[in-house]
Enzyme design. Structure first.
Site, PDB file in Angstrom:
ATOM      1  N   SER A 288     -17.025  22.298  10.052  1.00 36.49           N
ATOM      2  CA  SER A 288     -16.538  22.861  11.299  1.00 36.49           C
ATOM      3  C   SER A 288     -17.549  22.719  12.435  1.00 36.49           C
ATOM      4  O   SER A 288     -17.827  21.636  12.901  1.00 36.49           O
ATOM      5  CB  SER A 288     -16.131  24.325  11.053  1.00 36.49           C
ATOM      6  N   ASP A 299     -22.726  10.478  18.200  1.00 37.58           N
ATOM      7  CA  ASP A 299     -21.965   9.601  19.107  1.00 37.58           C
ATOM      8  C   ASP A 299     -22.685   9.389  20.431  1.00 37.58           C
ATOM      9  O   ASP A 299     -22.578   8.324  21.041  1.00 37.58           O
ATOM     10  CB  ASP A 299     -20.577  10.193  19.367  1.00 37.58           C
ATOM     11  N   LYS A 313     -13.898  19.531   7.996  1.00 36.31           N
ATOM     12  CA  LYS A 313     -13.034  20.580   8.528  1.00 36.31           C
ATOM     13  C   LYS A 313     -12.996  20.432  10.048  1.00 36.31           C
ATOM     14  O   LYS A 313     -13.830  20.976  10.764  1.00 36.31           O
ATOM     15  CB  LYS A 313     -13.558  21.950   8.099  1.00 36.31           C
TER      16      LYS A 313
END
Length: 461
Positions: A288, A299, A313
């Site tokens: 999460s 990224d 998740k």
């Protein structure tokens, strides 16, 4: 008679349009099923062998309805809703477990640092099979949570099941779980930052810890951000943590049912580390909010990710109080999370730049699909929405062999090696002796070891 009259009035209001009548068919079917629910409840109340608690039955029905959607949607009775608000404030009483439900079983997502469960050796993926001698199969997360919580100083006996091992009975003494979500220390020329959960205090604690390490070591050369076995927490805390390392750019987006239901969260100017190299440590217990941070820093090319693919998740739960919370609340999945490059976290997780297992046993878990504990293992898990799938069973790129010093944290040592190389994996020093290296393209579906895999390692209790 009154029900018939209401139905008749509704039919008149629709007029003579066959299309309009057809469009109402699903809604009429819903009303019919709701009436059937009332009939069943009345029969149970009248005919069951002993008197029943209608409130308990209705709450169980609500929980069943929500969990039929996906593993993370659920109904929270008023007490459970109060417990949730207490936990996210950073302090509560319990044994220190983050748990979830799967197929009628309650599993451990992660034990909390320095908690009764953590000190007892409870690990991610362990199944709670009994509590104080009573079978826990079929209990909801709320019911298990209630049994694990209690007065400070009292004990609860919990039986855990783990793949490849005999059931293990553990006595856990309840205590105040004061969640210090961020801790930090020096590792030579580098700062080590451990985040155990994401709560209301995490952003502030991270800022204070970074500033303390700067004072202790003015010439710091980089940071390790350890998110292993961090089961997640508040989205706002994940954004604060990501923002601490970024000058600009998107952190995460969440997309709902409709194309226009997109929310984007971006970093504000100001990198607390001054642009120093960062390595993020993750494993299959990182879920999460942990995945949001790891995905954002990866990224944005702000950090190198080391460890094992995270839990996966990547769904957003919105907590909706019912009648101001007096009737509890719904925690319902409303969107999916996406990393800045548009990759879905859901069921896939964040893949590390350098795949490293902490032990031989952990490497075997990844190499054997029956032992992988992840979101993708849930039969009712929401799909990723982009057609991608989680990487299947394989042997991790690196794992310590039998001659490696087990007192050393191999994943952390490799993270420090990456920092010494300035974050450039092409300049990474060779792995130490006693480490098994799998060459790219030579990954095996299963390691040759004959003994059973034993693990090394959304709801706190």
């Amino acid at each position: 008679m009154r029900k018939l009259l209401l139905i008749g009035c509704a039919a008149l209001a629709l007029g003579g349009s066959a299309a309009a009548v057809a469009s109402q068919t699903p809604r009429n079917e819903t009303f019919r099923m709701l009436e059937m629910f009332g009939d069943v409840l009345a029969i149970v109340e009248r005919a069951y062998v002993v008197p029943v608690d209608n409130k308990k039955l209705i709450e169980a029905a609500l929980q069943g309805m929500m969990t039929a959607l996906d593993p993370h949607s659920n109904y929270l009775p008023a007490k459970a809703f109060g417990d949730l608000r207490e936990r996210t404030s950073g302090e509560y009483s319990g044994v220190g477990l983050t748990i979830t439900s799967e197929g009628g079983l309650v599993k451990v997502i992660s034990p909390m640092d320095d908690s009764p469960a953590g000190r007892a050796g409870v690990q991610a993926g362990d199944v709670i099979s009994a509590i104080d001698g009573q079978n826990a199969s079929g209990l909801t997360v709320s019911e298990v949570s209630d049994k694990l919580r209690g007065a400070i100083g009292t004990s609860v006996t919990v039986t855990f099941l783990r793949d490849g091992e005999e059931p293990r009975e553990v006595v856990l003494k309840r205590e105040v779980i004061k969640v210090e979500s961020v801790t930090g220390r020096l590792e030579g020329d580098f700062g080590y930052l451990r985040i155990s959960t994401f709560n209301e205090n995490t952003g502030r604690e991270l800022t204070e810890t970074i500033e303390r390490l700067k004072r202790e070591k003015p010439g710091l050369k980089g940071y390790v951000l350890d998110l292993r076995n961090n089961g997640g927490g508040l989205l706002t805390a994940a954004i604060d943590v990501s923002d601490a390392f970024l000058e600009r750019g998107e952190i995460v987006s969440q997309r709902g049912r409709k194309p226009e239901d997109i929310e984007r969260y971006a970093a504000k100017p100001g990198d607390l580390t001054g642009g120093l190299p960062v390595v993020v440590l993750i494993n299959y217990g990182s879920a999460s909010a942990s995945e949001i941070v790891a995905g954002a820093l990866k990224d944005q090319e702000r950090a190198t990710v080391v460890g094992l693919t995270s839990f996966g998740k990547g769904s957003v739960q919105t907590v909706i109080p019912l009648r101001g919370g007096s009737d509890g609340a719904l925690s319902i999945t409303t969107a999916r999370y996406y990393t800045p490059s548009g990759r879905s976290i859901q069921k896939i997780g964040i893949e590390p730049d350098l795949e490293v297992a902490r032990s031989e046993a952990e490497a075997r878990i990844v190499s054997r699909s029956s032992f992988i504990y992840s979101e993708a293992a849930y039969a009712t898990a929401l799909d990723a929405s982009i057609g991608a799938e989680r990487k299947g069973p394989h042997t991790p790129r690196e794992a310590p062999g039998p001659d490696y010093d087990k007192a050393k944290d191999y994943q952390l040592q490799r993270a420090l090696d990456v920092l010494r190389a300035g974050g450039d994996l092409s300049k990474l020093t060779a792995a130490p002796e006693g480490v098994v290296i799998t060459e790219p393209g030579q990954e095996k579906a299963e390691t040759p070891a004959a003994d059973e895999a034993k693990p090394d390692e959304t709801r706190p209790d």
